[in-house]
Write an enzyme that holds these catalytic residues in place. Sequence first.
Site, PDB file in Angstrom:
ATOM      1  N   ARG A  74      -7.738  12.599   6.619  1.00 26.67           N
ATOM      2  CA  ARG A  74      -7.537  10.988   6.350  1.00 26.67           C
ATOM      3  C   ARG A  74      -8.745  10.285   6.536  1.00 26.67           C
ATOM      4  NH1 ARG A  74      -5.261   7.313   3.057  1.00 26.67           N
ATOM      5  NH2 ARG A  74      -4.530   5.556   4.044  1.00 26.67           N
ATOM      6  N   ASP A 112       0.785  -1.122  -0.097  1.00 27.19           N
ATOM      7  CA  ASP A 112       0.023   0.116  -0.025  1.00 27.19           C
ATOM      8  C   ASP A 112       0.879   1.074   0.223  1.00 27.19           C
ATOM      9  OD1 ASP A 112      -2.532   1.629   0.775  1.00 27.19           O
ATOM     10  OD2 ASP A 112      -1.259   2.048   2.459  1.00 27.19           O
ATOM     11  N   ALA A 113       0.357   2.436  -0.409  1.00 29.69           N
ATOM     12  CA  ALA A 113       1.335   3.548  -0.578  1.00 29.69           C
ATOM     13  C   ALA A 113       1.072   4.432   0.600  1.00 29.69           C
ATOM     14  CB  ALA A 113       0.930   4.296  -1.951  1.00 29.69           C
ATOM     15  N   TYR A 114      -0.271   5.124   0.689  1.00 33.64           N
ATOM     16  CA  TYR A 114      -0.388   6.137   1.696  1.00 33.64           C
ATOM     17  C   TYR A 114      -0.436   5.608   2.978  1.00 33.64           C
ATOM     18  CZ  TYR A 114      -1.436   8.683  -2.690  1.00 33.64           C
ATOM     19  OH  TYR A 114      -1.316   9.443  -3.831  1.00 33.64           O
ATOM     20  N   SER A 144      -2.812   0.711  -4.946  1.00 35.58           N
ATOM     21  CA  SER A 144      -3.062   2.026  -4.220  1.00 35.58           C
ATOM     22  C   SER A 144      -4.488   2.637  -4.772  1.00 35.58           C
ATOM     23  CB  SER A 144      -1.845   3.062  -4.253  1.00 35.58           C
ATOM     24  OG  SER A 144      -2.568   4.236  -3.675  1.00 35.58           O
ATOM     25  N   ASN A 145      -5.010   3.052  -3.853  1.00 41.89           N
ATOM     26  CA  ASN A 145      -6.327   3.783  -4.350  1.00 41.89           C
ATOM     27  C   ASN A 145      -6.007   5.027  -4.922  1.00 41.89           C
ATOM     28  OD1 ASN A 145      -8.138   2.182  -3.214  1.00 41.89           O
ATOM     29  ND2 ASN A 145      -8.380   3.164  -1.090  1.00 41.89           N
TER      30      ASN A 145
END
Length: 226
Positions: A44, A13-15, A120-121
């Site tokens: 967030r 995942d990125a964030y 990622s989203n």
Amino acid sequence: MSRATRPRAAVFDAYGTLLDIHSAVARHAARVGDKAAAVSALWRAKQLEATWVLSATGAYEGFDAITDRALGFALATHGIADDTLRADLLRAYRSLDALPDAAAALARLRDAGLATAILSNGQPDALAAATRAAGIAPLLGGILSVHPLRRYKPHPAVYALVTERFACQPDEVAFASSNDWDAHGAARFGFRVFWINRARQPVTYWLDEMATILPDLAALPDAILG
């Protein structure tokens, strides 16, 4: 495939996992004032909430627009009306800092021969910009975004983007996320999941049964490679 076998790909995942989601507000903390931490947390929370609502209702809006809407809500909630600040925060979100343990973990896994990628989203251009700014782009073999699919995590079709990309089975993928709901979705899909519990929060979503729980990314390479 045996769980003792080394996976073919390490996907992140990125964030919040590789990128510090609070670094955007931190850069402008003096302008946001004493509500900076609360604004960042609410930004967030509303961002994620929007992805879940859209997915549950079968709708879609790009992650960039969601991020903008969530920021507007967070600022308004805390009585901050500053269009210039809002624009600066959005720009900062496209160049988030890498978390301090991200690069070393990626490098070690890549050097061990695993394919490395992000799932990622985020939208593709935003993810490309963010990983370049964070200095981790050269350590990634691919960036997979939900945007072409027009569905958000934790929909199973999102995780299938990984098995399609690497032509592999789910249990050939080691997946790391700091988001408990994302870790749960990935585990349900069949990935070998590593929940990066940076906040040391209580275990939820049955992750003590479904995932390996680690305190940070520094512990990840040994957990994957053995």
